[in-house]
Write an enzyme that holds these catalytic residues in place. Sequence first.
Site, PDB file in Angstrom:
ATOM      1  N   LYS A  11       0.824  -1.214   0.000  1.00  0.00           N
ATOM      2  CA  LYS A  11       0.000   0.000   0.000  1.00  0.00           C
ATOM      3  C   LYS A  11       0.863   1.272   0.000  1.00  0.00           C
ATOM      4  O   LYS A  11       2.075   1.213   0.246  1.00  0.00           O
ATOM      5  CB  LYS A  11      -0.927  -0.039   1.218  1.00  0.00           C
ATOM      6  N   TYR A  51     -12.818  -1.820  -3.474  1.00  0.00           N
ATOM      7  CA  TYR A  51     -13.289  -1.939  -2.089  1.00  0.00           C
ATOM      8  C   TYR A  51     -14.815  -1.814  -1.974  1.00  0.00           C
ATOM      9  O   TYR A  51     -15.311  -1.472  -0.903  1.00  0.00           O
ATOM     10  CB  TYR A  51     -12.598  -0.887  -1.215  1.00  0.00           C
ATOM     11  N   PHE A  59     -15.386   3.961   7.400  1.00  0.00           N
ATOM     12  CA  PHE A  59     -14.023   4.316   6.994  1.00  0.00           C
ATOM     13  C   PHE A  59     -13.820   4.281   5.482  1.00  0.00           C
ATOM     14  O   PHE A  59     -12.696   4.439   5.009  1.00  0.00           O
ATOM     15  CB  PHE A  59     -12.996   3.407   7.687  1.00  0.00           C
ATOM     16  N   ARG A  87      -2.169 -14.618   4.694  1.00  0.00           N
ATOM     17  CA  ARG A  87      -2.762 -13.885   5.821  1.00  0.00           C
ATOM     18  C   ARG A  87      -1.975 -14.146   7.114  1.00  0.00           C
ATOM     19  O   ARG A  87      -1.865 -13.261   7.972  1.00  0.00           O
ATOM     20  CB  ARG A  87      -4.243 -14.233   5.965  1.00  0.00           C
ATOM     21  N   THR A  93      -5.269  -7.259  10.648  1.00  0.00           N
ATOM     22  CA  THR A  93      -5.544  -5.974   9.985  1.00  0.00           C
ATOM     23  C   THR A  93      -5.012  -4.812  10.809  1.00  0.00           C
ATOM     24  O   THR A  93      -4.416  -3.878  10.269  1.00  0.00           O
ATOM     25  CB  THR A  93      -7.075  -5.811   9.782  1.00  0.00           C
ATOM     26  N   ARG A 104       2.769  -6.796   8.785  1.00  0.00           N
ATOM     27  CA  ARG A 104       2.090  -5.616   9.364  1.00  0.00           C
ATOM     28  C   ARG A 104       2.730  -5.206  10.688  1.00  0.00           C
ATOM     29  O   ARG A 104       2.844  -4.009  10.983  1.00  0.00           O
ATOM     30  CB  ARG A 104       0.599  -5.883   9.513  1.00  0.00           C
ATOM     31  N   ASN A 114      -2.070   0.089   6.704  1.00  0.00           N
ATOM     32  CA  ASN A 114      -1.564  -1.183   7.242  1.00  0.00           C
ATOM     33  C   ASN A 114      -0.655  -1.956   6.278  1.00  0.00           C
ATOM     34  O   ASN A 114      -0.591  -3.172   6.323  1.00  0.00           O
ATOM     35  CB  ASN A 114      -2.714  -2.035   7.782  1.00  0.00           C
ATOM     36  N   HIS A 117      -2.197  -5.501   1.534  1.00  0.00           N
ATOM     37  CA  HIS A 117      -3.500  -6.151   1.395  1.00  0.00           C
ATOM     38  C   HIS A 117      -3.277  -7.627   1.097  1.00  0.00           C
ATOM     39  O   HIS A 117      -2.307  -7.982   0.421  1.00  0.00           O
ATOM     40  CB  HIS A 117      -4.269  -5.517   0.223  1.00  0.00           C
ATOM     41  N   GLU A 128      -9.835 -10.224  -7.619  1.00  0.00           N
ATOM     42  CA  GLU A 128      -8.870  -9.138  -7.390  1.00  0.00           C
ATOM     43  C   GLU A 128      -7.673  -9.250  -8.331  1.00  0.00           C
ATOM     44  O   GLU A 128      -7.150  -8.233  -8.804  1.00  0.00           O
ATOM     45  CB  GLU A 128      -8.421  -9.157  -5.921  1.00  0.00           C
TER      46      GLU A 128
END
Length: 139
Positions: A11, A51, A59, A87, A93, A104, A114, A117, A128
């Site tokens: 990100k 998203y 948010f 993950r 998250t 993270r 964060n 993704h 995606e």
Amino acid sequence: MAGTKTLTMIKPDAVQNGHIGAILNDIAEAGFRISAMKLTQLSKADAEAFYEVHSERPFFGELVEFMTSGPIVAAILEKENAVESFRMLIGSTNPAEAAEGTIRAKYATSIGENAVHGSDSDENAQIEGDFHFAVREQF
Ligand code: CMP
């Protein structure tokens, strides 16, 4: 064995903070094969579409603004049980809750910013991946 796929984005915060190389190294050391990859920047329409599932969340505006604020690295990663395995590698998250050693925990600054993704299901990984990459860009 080919394994399954997941979609990641490094990100804007992590790109801005100079963490592309370190994050890709963590991904490679964890045994993922890079099936597609590019440096790109999302438009507002792109981020709203990507998203869409979060569009009713409080948010959402903040998320779209952040994700369009600078370049990202998008990549399709392949490994056995890729979604779950990735993950585990990236952690929770909220970086405050992410296990020590996870991406993270090491590179994220907040729940919004964060660092990375990761897709949450095989079905979304496919959607995606196809969002970011044409068929001829997937290897
Ligand atoms: P990601 O896994 O990319 O998918 C949805 C994103 O929404 C998530 O990472 C976070 O960056 C963001 N997000 C989730 N919860 C919050 C929150 N409470 N405040 C701001 N952003 C959030």
